[in-house]
Design an enzyme around this catalytic site. Sequence first.
Site, PDB file in Angstrom:
ATOM      1  CB  SER A 193      -0.951  -0.062   1.196  1.00  0.00           C
ATOM      2  OG  SER A 193      -2.018   0.832   1.002  1.00  0.00           O
ATOM      3  CG  ASP A 240      -2.454   4.010  -1.877  1.00  0.00           C
ATOM      4  OD1 ASP A 240      -3.282   3.827  -2.782  1.00  0.00           O
ATOM      5  OD2 ASP A 240      -2.355   3.265  -0.880  1.00  0.00           O
ATOM      6  CG  ASP A 276      -3.020  -0.602  -2.642  1.00  0.00           C
ATOM      7  OD1 ASP A 276      -2.759   0.526  -2.188  1.00  0.00           O
ATOM      8  OD2 ASP A 276      -3.727  -1.425  -2.037  1.00  0.00           O
ATOM      9  CG  ASP A 282      -6.097   1.254  -1.084  1.00  0.00           C
ATOM     10  OD1 ASP A 282      -5.142   2.061  -1.218  1.00  0.00           O
ATOM     11  OD2 ASP A 282      -6.133   0.396  -0.176  1.00  0.00           O
TER      12      ASP A 282
HETATM   13 MG    MG Z   1      -3.292   1.538  -0.421  1.00  0.00          MG
END
Ligand code: MG
Length: 444
Positions: free
Chosen positions: A96, A237, A239, A241
């Site tokens: 992340s 960010d 990934d 999300d």
């Molecule tokens: Mg993330």
Amino acid sequence: MALMVGVSGVRGLVGETLTPQLVLEFAQAFGTLLGGGRVELARDTRPSGAMYAAAVEAGLLSTGCTVTRLDVAMTPTVGHAIVTGGYDGGVSITASHNPPPWNGLKFLDRRGLAPDPVFAAEIARIREQRAFRTIKSGFRPVAADADAGSRHAAAVLKAVEADLKPIRGVRVVLDSVNGAGCLVSPSFLHELGCEVIHINGEPSGDFAHPPEPLAENLTQLCDAVRKHGAAVGFAQDPDADRLAIVDETGRYIGEEYTLALCGMFVLSRRPGAVAVNLSTSRLIDAIAERHGTQVVRTAVGEANVARGIVEAGAVLGGEGNGGVIDPRICLVRDSLSAMSLVLQLMADTGRSIGQLVAELPRYVMIKQKFECPRERIAAAAAAVACEFAGLRPNTSDGTRVDFPEGWVHLRASNTEPIVRIMAEAESDAAAAQLVDRVRTAAGL
Ligand code: MG
């Protein structure tokens, strides 16, 4: 702290604590728990991702799972693909927002939900006891799914409710930090009618700045918004999300406003419950109040918020860290959903981000942490709940007390012998005063 095993998965240092062997075992445990089901496997752009993907794939196959490779994909894409494809689970290889030395695994169950504590504990138990399901024959071929990202984007586009004509051609700067958001996001914004200036848009995993979308890491985005005269800047960010937003003057508005702006749009169209965690700003309460709806507060953790959405039949959910969940798309925080909802709000209201933010109350949030032996934290939280019993504190995750002038949330860190105290009020001084009152009550 170099290896974190929690409800949301595992994170560690590449080549140190997060070994391929460890990753293999976690994949074996997950595959065992699924009993050899169909699993989606994705990764963000971190260069170590391919190595860990090979380990996860081996672990899943050894337990009889069928693996579908998404290769580089956003975590919300995995959540969307699981539900729409009837998969039994998914694994996203990502640390992340953690810096480059880190990588990790996020697990998703058959509903595309991060595991609940029972499910997470089962994965850990199976790994510790080496109670792995093992097959000797019947290995399944590995499939590939290169279009999952496009299908996810198409679903978000299909869910658009506003007439986007007023923002046609609007200039947007997108900073994908060379992460998984690079692949689908620019064409997605283009489809929404935006002119896109994409910075850090190579899916190389070579993060151009520390990847957490905080003000201090996004000066390049702020400068680019000013330089290009853009209406908005978006930061994902690695990934993709989480989403942070920069207004038309190049000012970072704070991640708490991502959910607030999305809430403004969704509740204006479909008033309903909103599920957020106990540490999320009161901004969302102010918006819900305007629309006569309810805010459901859950324990901290994406999985808890997602479950809160399902239980309350909420129209929106999320966290104050820029994580927005549109349950029509998936039960994972999703930067595509967040970008779409913010742009629709701009189109509907004809207002700029700066104007929209100015319409909301102004709060200051402070976060402090204190060392505290783990065994003392529960007693401290209970003492606070007792002291302020008249204010009906929420004790589902530490103690949160809502005062007329603000709120305080005291909870244990999941990873360290630390107690965190967050407070929000209309000024720094008022927030600091709330922290002091709660600290005194807690005996810290
Ligand atoms: Mg993330």
